[in-house]
Design an enzyme around this catalytic site. Sequence first.
Site, PDB file in Angstrom:
ATOM      1  N   GLU A   8      42.337  17.339 -39.236  1.00  0.00           N
ATOM      2  CA  GLU A   8      41.975  18.332 -38.215  1.00  0.00           C
ATOM      3  C   GLU A   8      40.839  19.152 -38.785  1.00  0.00           C
ATOM      4  O   GLU A   8      41.005  20.324 -39.134  1.00  0.00           O
ATOM      5  CB  GLU A   8      43.162  19.220 -37.817  1.00  0.00           C
ATOM      6  CG  GLU A   8      42.823  20.000 -36.526  1.00  0.00           C
ATOM      7  CD  GLU A   8      43.791  21.090 -36.156  1.00  0.00           C
ATOM      8  OE1 GLU A   8      44.999  20.821 -36.064  1.00  0.00           O
ATOM      9  OE2 GLU A   8      43.307  22.233 -35.943  1.00  0.00           O
ATOM     10  N   HIS A  10      36.878  20.282 -38.408  1.00  0.00           N
ATOM     11  CA  HIS A  10      35.935  20.436 -37.307  1.00  0.00           C
ATOM     12  C   HIS A  10      34.506  20.623 -37.766  1.00  0.00           C
ATOM     13  O   HIS A  10      34.250  21.140 -38.845  1.00  0.00           O
ATOM     14  CB  HIS A  10      36.337  21.631 -36.448  1.00  0.00           C
ATOM     15  CG  HIS A  10      37.781  21.594 -36.038  1.00  0.00           C
ATOM     16  ND1 HIS A  10      38.290  20.618 -35.234  1.00  0.00           N
ATOM     17  CD2 HIS A  10      38.830  22.406 -36.342  1.00  0.00           C
ATOM     18  CE1 HIS A  10      39.588  20.834 -35.037  1.00  0.00           C
ATOM     19  NE2 HIS A  10      39.936  21.906 -35.704  1.00  0.00           N
ATOM     20  N   HIS A 164      44.666  19.248 -29.420  1.00  0.00           N
ATOM     21  CA  HIS A 164      44.279  20.415 -30.226  1.00  0.00           C
ATOM     22  C   HIS A 164      44.326  21.676 -29.367  1.00  0.00           C
ATOM     23  O   HIS A 164      44.052  21.623 -28.165  1.00  0.00           O
ATOM     24  CB  HIS A 164      42.864  20.195 -30.777  1.00  0.00           C
ATOM     25  CG  HIS A 164      42.378  21.289 -31.666  1.00  0.00           C
ATOM     26  ND1 HIS A 164      41.735  22.402 -31.173  1.00  0.00           N
ATOM     27  CD2 HIS A 164      42.469  21.436 -33.003  1.00  0.00           C
ATOM     28  CE1 HIS A 164      41.431  23.200 -32.204  1.00  0.00           C
ATOM     29  NE2 HIS A 164      41.859  22.649 -33.321  1.00  0.00           N
ATOM     30  N   ASP A 287      42.339  22.128 -41.282  1.00  0.00           N
ATOM     31  CA  ASP A 287      41.762  22.935 -40.197  1.00  0.00           C
ATOM     32  C   ASP A 287      40.482  23.621 -40.673  1.00  0.00           C
ATOM     33  O   ASP A 287      40.174  24.741 -40.262  1.00  0.00           O
ATOM     34  CB  ASP A 287      42.751  23.961 -39.619  1.00  0.00           C
ATOM     35  CG  ASP A 287      42.469  24.261 -38.138  1.00  0.00           C
ATOM     36  OD1 ASP A 287      41.420  23.834 -37.621  1.00  0.00           O
ATOM     37  OD2 ASP A 287      43.304  24.945 -37.503  1.00  0.00           O
TER      38      ASP A 287
HETATM   39 MN    MN Z   1      41.695  23.222 -35.425  1.00  0.00          MN
END
Ligand code: MN
Length: 337
Positions: A8, A10, A164, A287
């Site tokens: 996850e 980005h 998400h 994340d």
């Molecule tokens: Mn995220």
Amino acid sequence: MRGKIALEEHFATAETVQDSAGFVPESYWPELKARLLDIHERRLFEMDAHGVETMILSLNAPAVQAVRETGRAIELARRANDALAEQVARRPDRFQAFAALPMQDPEAAARELERCMRDLGFRGALVNGFSQRGDGDATLYYDHADYRGFWRAAQALDAPFYLHPRNPLAAHAEIYRGHEWLLGPTWAFGQETAVHALRLIGSGLFDECPDLKIILGHLGEGLPYSLWRIDHRNGWVKHPPRHRAKGSIASYVQRNFWLTTSGNFRTQTLIDAILELGADRILFSVDWPFENVDHAAHWFDAASISENDRRKIGRTNAMNLFKLDDASTGALVRAAE
Ligand code: MN
């Protein structure tokens, strides 16, 4: 642990980066913006320093999901996916990709997913919750009958779908009014995403598409902790469930869902997720850039779980789910060096 795979993680393009402003205090925005726009410098440095071999990259949120004009959403997804494919091609030993999808048009979303999987070598899709389309505050949730064709296509492509978070629209967030600190990762992200996941399950989607693979971040957005209660409310009252799914809600979570540790670096919560879903269905994630790689890695590498589970959660579960092999994740590259 060396060789971790994280999924996850980005990035942003110049077109989408501003969507992430507001999730940190203004004084942190230059740092967050730089992290989002970088792929090959700071990001790789952090990965090398903390034992992350591969990141599966995805566009920031809400990005495509918040584009109200369907044609523009289709074009933005395509441009972002092409840009990501170019970056991954520079370091396929370290980066893989999830597709951004214009869910405003289920057929276009299915076509884009197929293009990304077949032509660009992507590993699945990451979608930022409900989509907006047109004026007003209408929201598109993917349990709707209009999406069954999309889901059949995702199943046929064997493309894992990462659901998400995004924030609820202001018009739907009355409960948070005056308590805006609850928006975003504090609480609203999890609530929004958990309800969307439950809508998918309760709609009977997984009876129609039993091989669909859904990924949730943040150790399941609170769902593992509540699974028993969801199925056993007022257990003395015998009546059939009022949702359309044939099995218990927990049975689908245990069969069709995988969870990641993104942004939830807590051993107690990890152990609960392992107890509910099994160690084969939990995957390490950070994340990035909203969380730090070192925070995730220091916690995970020392968490009080078995070394066998650490290996699965840190690496091999992701290799199996995304059909990665040692060549695509760089092990052969390193062995040859
Ligand atoms: Mn995220």
